[in-house]
Design a protein around this motif. Structure first.
Motif, PDB file in Angstrom:
ATOM      1  N   CYS A  42       0.849  -1.203   0.000  1.00 50.68           N
ATOM      2  CA  CYS A  42       0.000   0.000   0.000  1.00 50.68           C
ATOM      3  C   CYS A  42       0.882   1.251   0.000  1.00 50.68           C
ATOM      4  N   LEU A  43       0.564   2.197  -0.860  1.00 50.66           N
ATOM      5  CA  LEU A  43       1.382   3.406  -1.010  1.00 50.66           C
ATOM      6  C   LEU A  43       1.017   4.495  -0.004  1.00 50.66           C
ATOM      7  N   GLN A  44      -0.029   4.261   0.799  1.00 52.07           N
ATOM      8  CA  GLN A  44      -0.477   5.276   1.772  1.00 52.07           C
ATOM      9  C   GLN A  44      -0.709   6.626   1.065  1.00 52.07           C
ATOM     10  N   CYS A  45      -1.499   6.577   0.032  1.00 46.94           N
ATOM     11  CA  CYS A  45      -1.710   7.757  -0.832  1.00 46.94           C
ATOM     12  C   CYS A  45      -2.310   8.932  -0.053  1.00 46.94           C
ATOM     13  N   CYS A  50      -9.223   4.921  -2.705  1.00 50.33           N
ATOM     14  CA  CYS A  50      -9.844   3.687  -2.215  1.00 50.33           C
ATOM     15  C   CYS A  50     -10.979   4.004  -1.247  1.00 50.33           C
ATOM     16  N   PRO A  61      -6.409   3.264   4.118  1.00 51.46           N
ATOM     17  CA  PRO A  61      -4.955   3.372   4.352  1.00 51.46           C
ATOM     18  C   PRO A  61      -4.599   3.269   5.830  1.00 51.46           C
ATOM     19  N   CYS A 103      -8.436   1.824  -6.236  1.00 50.00           N
ATOM     20  CA  CYS A 103      -7.049   1.845  -5.732  1.00 50.00           C
ATOM     21  C   CYS A 103      -6.092   2.306  -6.836  1.00 50.00           C
ATOM     22  N   ILE A 104      -5.206   3.212  -6.469  1.00 47.34           N
ATOM     23  CA  ILE A 104      -4.292   3.839  -7.443  1.00 47.34           C
ATOM     24  C   ILE A 104      -3.410   2.811  -8.135  1.00 47.34           C
ATOM     25  N   ILE A 112      -4.375  -3.234  -4.252  1.00 49.31           N
ATOM     26  CA  ILE A 112      -4.225  -3.871  -2.932  1.00 49.31           C
ATOM     27  C   ILE A 112      -5.448  -4.765  -2.684  1.00 49.31           C
TER      28      ILE A 112
END
Ligand SMILES: Cc1cc2nc3c(=O)[nH]c(=O)nc-3n(C[C@H](O)[C@H](O)[C@H](O)COP(=O)(O)OP(=O)(O)OC[C@H]3O[C@@H](n4cnc5c(N)ncnc54)[C@H](O)[C@@H]3O)c2cc1C
Ligand code: SF4
Length: 465
Positions: A42-45, A50, A61, A103-104, A112
């Motif tokens: 997970c990129l923790q955008c 999401c 996140p 999700c990006i 994810i």
């Protein structure tokens, strides 16, 4: 566990040869190592696409971060803050068209596996509720009374939210068990019943009073509830009335509605007959008519009951199948056959009045209809017979009119659903409605999202009295 294509961790499953012989859960769940590997992707955008894709706005996140950091109580708290049924949602929500679609990572690799991580955290929480120590209420007691009718995902969510907002809540359910479709429709091998019951216990722990065997519209009307002192009602009786083909022979012995078939198998445990009281006919050659999740569930139940051959008969093509892809793939792996562009014309009986065959007709696809899907058109002269000894009709459902008949001032649409605005407000000023009773057959999470929106406005209404 090996990584799946595009880096996403695969869900471990029972081997096909084992699972077609039992009703235990097919997907066995991530190991802690799987979950941590997946969470680490997970990129923790900053822009949380999401969360926007989740109808109940779970802080995705945040719970994944807590999981990645090994802080499981916090991960569970984040989930439960917005979702009272995470163990259910982690298993049956169509994440592929919601949070995971948004999700990006979808742009360059697999999204994810948010649902699988949600399930992992919810399952951990079951054995650690004391460590999680969830706050029971968000607001002080209001002294106001709300009734919720129907204890499926919409009713359970509304009851939980209203209780957390400080109101006295009674949840009325017509069956002897709460849970709605989660208990009587979706089979054990997709959604174990102890998971559902565990999450219902959580809702009760918030102070919700559950009244079982309470059929609204028969034992009491909505007006009776107001006379008893309830100041607001949330209606969530779902869409449990099955639709039929209306063709010759549909009333033969051996032709079930999916509702009856699945209720016998899931709620009444007919697969354990005679240890359970309820029997179900076990077919050798079974046809399930329809292409949604309900059809997949019925077909896979028939297989587990011992059928030699189970066929899904669907009048459109594979492209239009409404069931979740994951469930179609599971059904295929288990050997379910698919007959696309095929529709039953009539059912034929043997001398004992039992169904022995289904006459079908091939279809072609025309222009899109009101649903946006291409309209099936019968192909003349294409009729053929399919030998069967059991048929299950899974064409969809509509709301049971019982409650509406007892509430004449409640406006109803032509398809039998209750007329309500985006927050569930009905034509009655103190009655809200949400879930399948408003939308017709939809999804667990959309029913829960509707219930949450209604709870916010019911809270405002009750506090304004
Ligand atoms: C077999 C099957 C498989 C499905 N699979 C999925 C899936 O994989 N993923 C997904 O997201 N969705 C799935 N769905 C759809 C999903 O289950 C529903 O959209 C969801 O349950 C709707 O929730 P609800 O609370 O509105 O209604 P329900 O779940 O139908 O609950 C309504 C409740 O009201 C009670 N009730 C009815 N009448 C009365 C009355 N007169 N008085 C008191 N109580 C009453 C019922 O007994 C029931 O408990 C599936 C549905 C079926 C049938
Ligand atoms: S969009 Fe995907 S990668 Fe970004 S925070 Fe959400 S789950 Fe993580």
């Amino acid at each position: 566990m090996a990584k799946a294509g595009l880096n996403r961790m695969d869900m471990p499953k029972q081997a096909v040869s084992d699972r077609i012989q039992n009703f235990s859960e097919v997907a066995t769940g991530y190991t802690p190592a799987d979950a941590h590997t997946e969470a680490a992707r997970c990129l923790q955008c900053k822009k949380r696409y999401c969360v926007e894709g989740c109808p109940v706005n779970i802080d995705i996140p945040e719970f994944i971060l807590a999981l990645r950091d090994g802080n499981m109580p916090e991960a569970a708290r984040v989930l439960k803050k917005t979702n009272s049924l995470p163990g259910v949602c982690g298993r049956v929500c169509p994440q592929e068209t919601q949070c995971e679609q948004a999700c990006i990572l979808n742009k360059k690799e697999a999204p994810i596996a948010i649902g699988r991580l949600e399930r992992f955290v919810a399952d951990w929480e079951r054995g650690h509720s004391a460590e999680v120590n969830l706050p029971k209420s968000l607001k002080p007691k209001s002294g106001k009374k709300a009734a919720v009718v129907g204890a499926g995902p919409a009713g359970l969510t509304a009851a939980a939210e209203l209780a957390r907002l400080g109101h006295d809540v009674t949840l009325f359910e017509s069956l002897h068990t709460a849970g709605g479709v989660l208990m009587y429709g979706i089979p054990e091998f997709r959604l174990p019943k102890d998971i559902v019951q565990g999450e219902i216990e959580y809702v009760k722990s918030l102070g919700v009073t559950l009244e079982l065997n309470s059929v609204a519209g028969r034992l009491f009307s909505l007006e009776d509830l107001f006379k008893q002192g309830f100041q607001a009602v949330f209606l969530a009786t779902g869409a449990g009335l099955p639709l039929f083909l209306n063709v010759q022979g549909e009333n033969l012995s051996g032709v079930y509605s999916a509702n009856e078939f699945l209720t016998r198998v899931n709620l009444m445990k007919a697969h354990n007959f005679p240890s359970s009281d309820t029997p179900v006919k076990k077919g050798r050659k079974v046809a399930v008519i329809g292409g949604g999740n309900v059809a997949m569930d019925a077909a896979r139940c028939a297989l587990r009951l011992g059928a030699e051959e189970v066929s899904i008969v669907y009048r459109r093509s594979e492209l239009e199948l409404p069931a979740r892809k994951e469930e179609v793939d599971n059904a295929r792996e288990e050997g379910i056959k698919f007959h696309f562009l095929t529709s039953p014309v009539r059912f034929l009986a043997n001398e004992q009045g039992q169904v022995r065959a289904m006459e079908c007709q091939k279809m072609a696809l025309g222009e899109p209809d009101a649903s946006g899907r291409r309209r099936p058109i019968p192909v003349g002269g294409s009729e053929f017979e399919m030998d069967i000894d059991l048929a299950v009709i899974a064409l969809g459902t509509r709301p049971n009119p019982l409650v509406m008949q007892s509430a004449p001032d409640l406006q109803v649409n032509s398809n039998g659903t209750v007329l309500a605005d985006i927050n569930g407000q009905t034509s009655h000023r103190a009655v809200w409605a949400g879930g399948d009773i408003v939308t017709g057959s939809d999804t667990v999470i959309s029913a829960m999202g509707a219930a949450k929106r209604s709870a916010v406005v019911i809270d405002e209404y009750l506090r304004s009295l």
